[in-house]
Design a protein around this motif. Structure first.
Motif, mmCIF file in Angstrom:
data_model
loop_
_atom_site.group_PDB
_atom_site.id
_atom_site.type_symbol
_atom_site.label_atom_id
_atom_site.label_comp_id
_atom_site.label_asym_id
_atom_site.label_seq_id
_atom_site.Cartn_x
_atom_site.Cartn_y
_atom_site.Cartn_z
ATOM 1 N N PHE A 87 -22.488 1.992 37.125
ATOM 2 C CA PHE A 87 -21.411 2.059 36.128
ATOM 3 C C PHE A 87 -20.169 2.727 36.719
ATOM 4 O O PHE A 87 -19.039 2.295 36.476
ATOM 5 C CB PHE A 87 -21.874 2.834 34.892
ATOM 6 N N VAL A 88 -20.390 3.777 37.512
ATOM 7 C CA VAL A 88 -19.267 4.448 38.172
ATOM 8 C C VAL A 88 -18.594 3.498 39.163
ATOM 9 O O VAL A 88 -17.361 3.426 39.245
ATOM 10 C CB VAL A 88 -19.744 5.729 38.892
ATOM 11 N N ALA A 89 -19.408 2.762 39.913
ATOM 12 C CA ALA A 89 -18.864 1.799 40.882
ATOM 13 C C ALA A 89 -18.036 0.730 40.183
ATOM 14 O O ALA A 89 -17.008 0.270 40.704
ATOM 15 C CB ALA A 89 -19.998 1.159 41.678
ATOM 16 N N ARG A 267 -10.698 10.739 36.891
ATOM 17 C CA ARG A 267 -10.305 10.150 35.612
ATOM 18 C C ARG A 267 -11.467 10.101 34.640
ATOM 19 O O ARG A 267 -11.333 10.513 33.479
ATOM 20 C CB ARG A 267 -9.754 8.730 35.819
ATOM 21 N N ILE A 268 -12.628 9.600 35.097
ATOM 22 C CA ILE A 268 -13.749 9.444 34.166
ATOM 23 C C ILE A 268 -14.318 10.793 33.738
ATOM 24 O O ILE A 268 -14.883 10.916 32.652
ATOM 25 C CB ILE A 268 -14.857 8.539 34.752
ATOM 26 N N MET A 269 -14.153 11.814 34.594
ATOM 27 C CA MET A 269 -14.610 13.142 34.202
ATOM 28 C C MET A 269 -13.648 13.793 33.208
ATOM 29 O O MET A 269 -14.054 14.573 32.363
ATOM 30 C CB MET A 269 -14.791 14.032 35.442
ATOM 31 N N ASP A 270 -12.365 13.431 33.311
ATOM 32 C CA ASP A 270 -11.356 14.025 32.437
ATOM 33 C C ASP A 270 -11.264 13.350 31.071
ATOM 34 O O ASP A 270 -10.985 14.014 30.065
ATOM 35 C CB ASP A 270 -9.975 13.973 33.104
ATOM 36 N N ASP A 271 -11.489 12.028 31.038
ATOM 37 C CA ASP A 271 -11.249 11.306 29.778
ATOM 38 C C ASP A 271 -12.511 11.059 28.949
ATOM 39 O O ASP A 271 -12.470 10.372 27.926
ATOM 40 C CB ASP A 271 -10.527 9.979 30.040
ATOM 41 N N GLY A 272 -13.650 11.611 29.398
ATOM 42 C CA GLY A 272 -14.881 11.469 28.617
ATOM 43 C C GLY A 272 -15.722 10.266 28.973
ATOM 44 O O GLY A 272 -16.840 10.102 28.466
ATOM 45 N N THR A 273 -15.213 9.403 29.859
ATOM 46 C CA THR A 273 -15.970 8.215 30.259
ATOM 47 C C THR A 273 -17.266 8.596 30.961
ATOM 48 O O THR A 273 -18.304 7.952 30.785
ATOM 49 C CB THR A 273 -15.118 7.324 31.192
ATOM 50 N N ASP A 275 -19.435 11.091 30.566
ATOM 51 C CA ASP A 275 -20.554 11.383 29.668
ATOM 52 C C ASP A 275 -21.090 10.114 29.006
ATOM 53 O O ASP A 275 -22.304 9.960 28.830
ATOM 54 C CB ASP A 275 -20.129 12.388 28.598
ATOM 55 N N LYS A 276 -20.179 9.223 28.654
ATOM 56 C CA LYS A 276 -20.593 7.968 28.019
ATOM 57 C C LYS A 276 -21.423 7.116 28.978
ATOM 58 O O LYS A 276 -22.422 6.507 28.589
ATOM 59 C CB LYS A 276 -19.375 7.179 27.542
ATOM 60 N N ALA A 281 -26.736 5.123 30.849
ATOM 61 C CA ALA A 281 -27.786 4.995 31.861
ATOM 62 C C ALA A 281 -29.100 5.568 31.359
ATOM 63 O O ALA A 281 -30.165 4.954 31.516
ATOM 64 C CB ALA A 281 -27.356 5.692 33.156
ATOM 65 N N ASP A 282 -29.043 6.736 30.743
ATOM 66 C CA ASP A 282 -30.256 7.363 30.210
ATOM 67 C C ASP A 282 -30.904 6.503 29.131
ATOM 68 O O ASP A 282 -32.133 6.428 29.037
ATOM 69 C CB ASP A 282 -29.923 8.746 29.642
ATOM 70 N N SER A 283 -30.077 5.855 28.305
ATOM 71 C CA SER A 283 -30.607 5.044 27.209
ATOM 72 C C SER A 283 -31.348 3.811 27.704
ATOM 73 O O SER A 283 -32.136 3.213 26.976
ATOM 74 C CB SER A 283 -29.467 4.603 26.277
ATOM 75 N N MET A 284 -31.095 3.431 28.962
ATOM 76 C CA MET A 284 -31.738 2.241 29.523
ATOM 77 C C MET A 284 -33.122 2.553 30.090
ATOM 78 O O MET A 284 -33.861 1.655 30.457
ATOM 79 C CB MET A 284 -30.852 1.628 30.612
#
Length: 296
Positions: A87-89, A267-273, A275-276, A281-284
């Motif tokens: 997802f990060v990639a 960016r993803i650490m700052d805007d909340g992406t 955690d989502k 990933a955990d939900s899968m």
């Protein structure tokens, strides 16, 4: 008079040829100058970034047996490599305006593939150790985890929280940070390097090794997936030298790719992406995921 007329014509012809030659030379120089200044941004790009932009894709190398970071899962009837790192990639690719291609390979071959240019970056729960920094560069740290010893139910009591694991055969993934941790923190134990996590589990179940050192999330999953295995009390955070979490590896020849990746991670650490994506990933990691681990 006739001779003078011929000479004058000859001079004119020579002059015309010289003018044409000069004009052609100026045009060529102008063309070269224009090509050099046509796209100054492209001129500054590393070869890796040029390849990414030209092909319209960026290639990530991973070893997909490390949930929740990267793992295989059947999605819409198709075997799919997914997980937090993937997802990060995808976010990295999106910010670059290109598609993502995934290459799944042996963990200990990932950096060699990166150096050879077969992948553009590596996202595989990899720690940025000093040894690895000799051959590649790393992004900012984006994932932290604990380490846990996984054992069989019949020998779990041999691994109390304060154990020095003297004489124990401990399986670790070949080329992983766990191997370095074992030699530094548990010199009285014997480290057994094994290529894949699934094979480590098989050797643990068969009694060929006494325990396995794994990142805590995957140790917990394997314990759930395999009756008879237990995540022991011996859970710890890496010592300061190896408390580096996970980072993304990039070629030393591609500083602009590294810069772009760091920007995406920040960016993803700052805007909340962030955690989502981690929650996704955990939900899968559902019953199907557990079944897959059992089958490996």
């Amino acid at each position: 008079m006739k001779g003078n007329s011929i000479m004058k014509k000859a001079k004119k012809i020579v002059t015309m040829i010289l003018v044409i030659t000069m004009l052609a030379g100026l045009a060529a120089c102008s063309s070269k100058t224009e090509s050099k200044t046509e796209n100054p941004e492209t001129e500054k790009m590393s070869d890796t970034m040029k390849k990414i932009k030209k092909s319209g894709k960026i290639v990530v190398g991973t070893e997909a047996s490390f949930p929740p970071l990267e793992f295989h899962k059947e999605i819409d009837g198709k075997d799919t490599i997914t997980g937090f790192d993937i997802f990060v990639a995808e976010e990295i690719a999106k910010d670059l305006g290109v598609e993502l291609e995934i290459k799944d390979m042996s963990f200990d071959g990932l950096l060699a593939a990166l150096v050879a240019g077969n992948v553009d970056f590596v996202a595989a729960g990899m720690a940025a150790t000093e040894e690895r920094r000799q051959s590649v560069d790393f992004s900012i740290r984006y994932y932290d985890t604990l380490q846990t010893i996984l054992a069989r139910d019949d020998n779990k009591d041999e691994f109390p929280a304060d154990s020095d694991m003297k004489g124990k055969l401990i399986g670790v993934q070949k080329g992983s940070t766990q191997s370095e941790i074992m030699s530094r923190m548990y010199p009285k134990a014997k480290t057994v390097e094994i290529a894949k996590n699934a094979d480590i589990i098989l050797q643990l179940q068969s009694g060929k090794i006494d325990g396995a050192l794994l990142d805590d999330p995957i140790a917990q999953l394997y314990a759930i997936a395999n009756p008879g295995l237990t995540a022991t009390e011996l859970t710890f955070k890496n010592d300061p030298e190896y408390d580096v979490g996970s980072s993304i590896a990039v070629s030393k020849e591609a500083p602009d790719v590294l810069e772009s990746i760091d920007k995406t991670l920040q960016r993803i650490m700052d805007d909340g992406t962030y955690d989502k994506l981690l929650e996704k990933a955990d939900s899968m990691l559902d019953a199907d995921m557990i079944d897959m681990l059992v089958d490996e």
